[in-house]
Design an enzyme around this catalytic site. Structure first.
Site, PDB file in Angstrom:
ATOM      1  N   ASP A  66      34.009  45.065  36.750  1.00 13.31           N
ATOM      2  CA  ASP A  66      32.912  44.463  37.510  1.00 13.31           C
ATOM      3  C   ASP A  66      31.610  45.129  37.041  1.00 13.31           C
ATOM      4  OD1 ASP A  66      31.384  43.288  39.505  1.00 13.31           O
ATOM      5  OD2 ASP A  66      32.382  44.259  41.171  1.00 13.31           O
TER       6      ASP A  66
ATOM      7  N   PHE B 228      33.825  37.164  44.374  1.00 16.93           N
ATOM      8  CA  PHE B 228      34.892  38.054  44.837  1.00 16.93           C
ATOM      9  C   PHE B 228      36.229  37.315  44.806  1.00 16.93           C
ATOM     10  CE2 PHE B 228      37.556  40.372  47.786  1.00 16.93           C
ATOM     11  CZ  PHE B 228      37.378  41.661  47.315  1.00 16.93           C
ATOM     12  N   VAL B 229      37.175  37.877  44.078  1.00 17.06           N
ATOM     13  CA  VAL B 229      38.481  37.232  43.929  1.00 17.06           C
ATOM     14  C   VAL B 229      39.615  38.137  44.418  1.00 17.06           C
ATOM     15  CG1 VAL B 229      37.771  35.719  42.019  1.00 17.06           C
ATOM     16  CG2 VAL B 229      38.653  38.003  41.503  1.00 17.06           C
TER      17      VAL B 229
ATOM     18  N   ASP C 181      42.797  42.959  45.538  1.00 17.75           N
ATOM     19  CA  ASP C 181      42.932  42.924  46.985  1.00 17.75           C
ATOM     20  C   ASP C 181      41.613  42.691  47.710  1.00 17.75           C
ATOM     21  OD1 ASP C 181      41.901  45.589  46.309  1.00 17.75           O
ATOM     22  OD2 ASP C 181      42.162  45.997  48.447  1.00 17.75           O
TER      23      ASP C 181
ATOM     24  N   ARG D  19      47.264  41.414  47.118  1.00 21.98           N
ATOM     25  CA  ARG D  19      47.674  41.862  45.776  1.00 21.98           C
ATOM     26  C   ARG D  19      48.917  41.126  45.285  1.00 21.98           C
ATOM     27  NH1 ARG D  19      44.666  46.438  44.574  1.00 21.98           N
ATOM     28  NH2 ARG D  19      44.299  47.936  46.236  1.00 21.98           N
TER      29      ARG D  19
ATOM     30  N   LYS E 169      33.727  40.446  34.734  1.00 27.33           N
ATOM     31  CA  LYS E 169      32.544  39.755  35.271  1.00 27.33           C
ATOM     32  C   LYS E 169      31.335  40.148  34.416  1.00 27.33           C
ATOM     33  CE  LYS E 169      34.132  39.927  40.111  1.00 27.33           C
ATOM     34  NZ  LYS E 169      33.874  40.531  41.444  1.00 27.33           N
TER      35      LYS E 169
ATOM     36  N   GLU F 132      43.161  47.685  33.051  1.00 29.81           N
ATOM     37  CA  GLU F 132      42.410  47.498  34.311  1.00 29.81           C
ATOM     38  C   GLU F 132      42.684  46.105  34.875  1.00 29.81           C
ATOM     39  OE1 GLU F 132      40.652  48.638  36.597  1.00 29.81           O
ATOM     40  OE2 GLU F 132      39.416  50.322  35.975  1.00 29.81           O
ATOM     41  N   ASP F 133      42.590  45.962  36.183  1.00 27.95           N
ATOM     42  CA  ASP F 133      42.716  44.641  36.800  1.00 27.95           C
ATOM     43  C   ASP F 133      41.458  43.811  36.560  1.00 27.95           C
ATOM     44  OD1 ASP F 133      41.158  46.321  38.411  1.00 27.95           O
ATOM     45  OD2 ASP F 133      42.153  45.785  40.284  1.00 27.95           O
TER      46      ASP F 133
END
Ligand code: IMP
Length: 175
Positions: free
Chosen positions: A104, A153-154, A160, A166, A132, A100-101
């Protein structure tokens, strides 16, 4: 500063630091899964950059597939159905590592765990570039974390804002 559409983002994590963290994740996977032949499932779109960097450091005999979670409304039921698309191999008896990127709230990893639960895997692990912890609401263990970040938020390194950002090799945070 980077401007993406209507928002400005400031430098947050350098690509050097990210790559160091990715190497640490790979080291742990290589040692935890020594003797195994895992299947990595990279969840698109966001994980493509992490997946590429991570896989270069994995020294196990392994496979990788790129998957996507798709939600749709069933015709007979009113609920939303989530399915995993792009998976075209049998995972019975396999050790599977989700890539996963960012994790959250954990909704995405929970859905993936539900879907993979029915597939008679040998074991199931989650690797994420970013996590997070203060936003996370689930009990599923996130096994491999590149970096923990606050609930901000990054963008960048695959992440993205409205489809943009991205391609940035560093991570930026909303200014
Ligand atoms: P979760 O299901 O709430 O854990 O969210 C996971 C997904 O939300 C990630 O795969 C990202 O696509 C997106 N996401 C969560 N936080 C961010 C962020 O800070 N920037 C960009 N995308 C994010």
């Amino acid at each position: 500063m980077v401007t993406l559409k209507d928002k400005q983002f400031k430098p947050y994590i350098s690509s050097d630091k990210i790559l160091e963290a990715v190497k640490e994740v790979a080291k742990k996977i290589n040692s935890d899964l020594a003797g195994e032949s895992p299947v990595f499932l990279a969840v698109l779109n966001g994980s493509f950059m992490f997946a590429a960097d991570l896989m270069k450091e994995i020294n196990l005999p392994c496979e990788i597939s790129f998957v996507k979670l798709a939600s749709y409304h069933g015709t007979t039921s009113s609920g939303t159905i989530t399915e995993l698309i792009g998976l075209n191999q049998d995972l019975t008896g396999r050790t599977v590592i989700i890539i996963e990127d960012i994790v959250d709230t954990g909704n995405t990893v929970e859905k993936l765990a539900e879907i993979l639960n029915n597939k008679k895997l040998k074991s199931f692990k989650i690797a994420t570039a970013f996590f997070k912890p203060t936003a996370y609401t689930k009990n599923i263990k996130v096994d491999y974390v590149g970096m923990e970040i606050p609930n901000d938020f990054v963008v960048g390194y695959g992440l993205d804002y409205d489809g943009l950002g991205r391609n940035l090799k560093d991570v930026f945070v909303l200014a």
